[in-house]
Design an enzyme around this catalytic site. Structure first.
Site, PDB file in Angstrom:
ATOM      1  CG  ASP A  58      -3.752   8.983 -12.503  1.00 30.84           C
ATOM      2  OD1 ASP A  58      -4.193   8.330 -11.537  1.00 30.84           O
ATOM      3  OD2 ASP A  58      -4.471   9.570 -13.340  1.00 30.84           O
TER       4      ASP A  58
ATOM      5  CG  HIS B 172      -7.627  12.807  -8.601  1.00 31.81           C
ATOM      6  ND1 HIS B 172      -7.769  11.740  -7.750  1.00 31.81           N
ATOM      7  CD2 HIS B 172      -8.495  13.759  -8.146  1.00 31.81           C
ATOM      8  CE1 HIS B 172      -8.683  12.002  -6.832  1.00 31.81           C
ATOM      9  NE2 HIS B 172      -9.150  13.233  -7.045  1.00 31.81           N
TER      10      HIS B 172
ATOM     11  CD  GLU C 165      -4.565   3.913  -1.750  1.00 33.10           C
ATOM     12  OE1 GLU C 165      -4.874   4.111  -0.559  1.00 33.10           O
ATOM     13  OE2 GLU C 165      -5.380   4.001  -2.691  1.00 33.10           O
TER      14      GLU C 165
ATOM     15  CG  ASP D 147      -1.945   1.111   1.151  1.00 35.98           C
ATOM     16  OD1 ASP D 147      -2.979   0.904   0.500  1.00 35.98           O
ATOM     17  OD2 ASP D 147      -1.693   2.183   1.734  1.00 35.98           O
TER      18      ASP D 147
END
Length: 375
Positions: free
Chosen positions: A265, A261, A291, A248
């Site tokens: 990415d 965002h 993620e 994670d």
């Protein structure tokens, strides 16, 4: 094509050509039977020694063709079936045979189209016409020679026979041209169908890749990973084990909130690039969701697996996402081991619990389920 496949193909071709040669030999034999009947009835104007010599010469010519086929030397030619040479030899023998007939000559004219039929499916139209012209001029020349030497008993019947043979040969030539046109069209359609099938297979492979791949990172997606992991678990043998880890990315929501965002990415793509550089070819990494990522390391132990995950964690902390300035990148890892008869869902739950402990312990670390068991 491999050498073994080529040998199999050549063997099949050789067998097919020998079968076709057998049909030709059978035609010679049947013609010999007909000639024997004609000789017993006084229609064949030849002595028995002459007939035996003719039979011997015909047999030797066919044995020559058989030897060529048997040795495979015919494969060196453009037409391995040697259809044209066989037809030319047969037409020559037939014309010579008809020179010994008088009243029964018209009955044996049917053998001309019988010989020509061997080339309908094999010879190009111009080659077929060439053989037809040889057959026609051979028979017409025989009758002209007998007429010139005053040995032609019935000129009207001979003229009719020549005309009938010409009509039959013209029809056969047109039919052969039609058959070759059909074969060419069928071959073109087969090639087109093959090309369409290849295109379809390529599209199917692309669809399979799309169905198995995460669009953003280029890694496997969750569904495909679970399929691969289940297969690896089924093939796992006693005494061996696989490493399974849930990964994670730390504080990813904050990255999205602060940098947007698009920056998030880029961070995901940066992790995928770092992971590819750190992992082996046989290792399986997939985007598990958001993620979170999942890693399967085949045939490993505790130390190797922990070292691999630690190496991945350190490499990501030094990563520089393209076009984005994000500091303090880190990730947390929960690790476990898969053994024979293990349950994949239970193993994922163990890895998830270890990941939860890594998060609670301050993130940016690797925690193992076996460490909790030892504790």
């Amino acid at each position: 094509m491999s050498s073994s496949s080529q040998r199999v193909t050549q063997r099949r071709l050789k067998g097919l050509l020998l079968k076709r040669f057998g049909m030709a030999a059978a035609t010679y034999a049947l013609t010999g039977v007909v000639c024997s009947v004609a000789m017993f009835n006084g229609l064949l104007q030849a002595s028995w020694p002459t007939a035996l010599l003719f039979t011997l010469l015909v047999t030797l010519s066919q044995l020559g063709f058989f030897a060529v086929f048997r040795a495979g030397k015919n494969l060196r030619f453009r037409d391995p079936s040697l259809t044209e040479p066989q037809m030319l030899v047969a037409l020559g023998w037939l014309t010579l045979l008809l020179s010994s007939f008088d009243e029964g000559r018209g009955s044996l004219l049917v053998i001309y189209p019988l010989i020509m039929l061997f080339g309908v499916f094999e010879l190009q139209p111009r080659v077929f016409v060439r053989c037809a012209l040889l057959a026609f001029f051979g028979f017409a020349g025989l009758n002209l020679y007998e007429a010139f030497t005053l040995r032609l008993d019935d000129p009207a019947a001979a003229t009719l026979q020549v005309c009938v043979l010409a009509a039959v040969l013209i029809w056969l030539s047109l039919f052969a041209s039609y058959v070759q046109t059909l074969r060419r069209r069928m071959r073109q359609r087969r090639f087109a169908l093959q090309a369409h099938q290849d295109t379809l297979r390529g599209m199917m492979r692309q669809l399979e890749d799309l169905a198995a791949t995460d669009e953003l990172t280029g890694l496997f997606n969750r569904r495909h990973f679970l399929r691969l992991a289940s297969r690896a678990l089924d093939n796992l043998r006693a005494g061996r084990q696989h490493g399974l880890a849930l990964i994670d990315l730390d504080h990813f929501k904050r990255i999205n909130d602060v940098h947007g965002h698009a920056a998030g990415d880029r961070v995901l793509q940066a992790f995928a690039a770092v992971a590819r550089a750190c992992l082996r070819d046989g290792d399986v990494l997939a985007r598990y969701g958001g993620e979170e990522f999942v890693l399967l390391l085949p045939d490993t132990d505790c130390e190797q697996f922990a070292a691999c995950c630690e190496r991945l964690r350190e490499a990501f902390s030094r990563a520089e996402p393209l076009g984005v300035k994000v500091s303090d990148l880190s990730l947390s890892v929960g690790m476990t081991l898969l053994t024979m008869h293990d349950d994949l869902d239970e193993a994922l739950h163990r890895a998830d619990q270890a990941l939860y402990q890594a998060k609670r312990s301050g993130r940016n670390r690797c925690m193992a389920a076996w460490e909790e068991a030892d504790a």
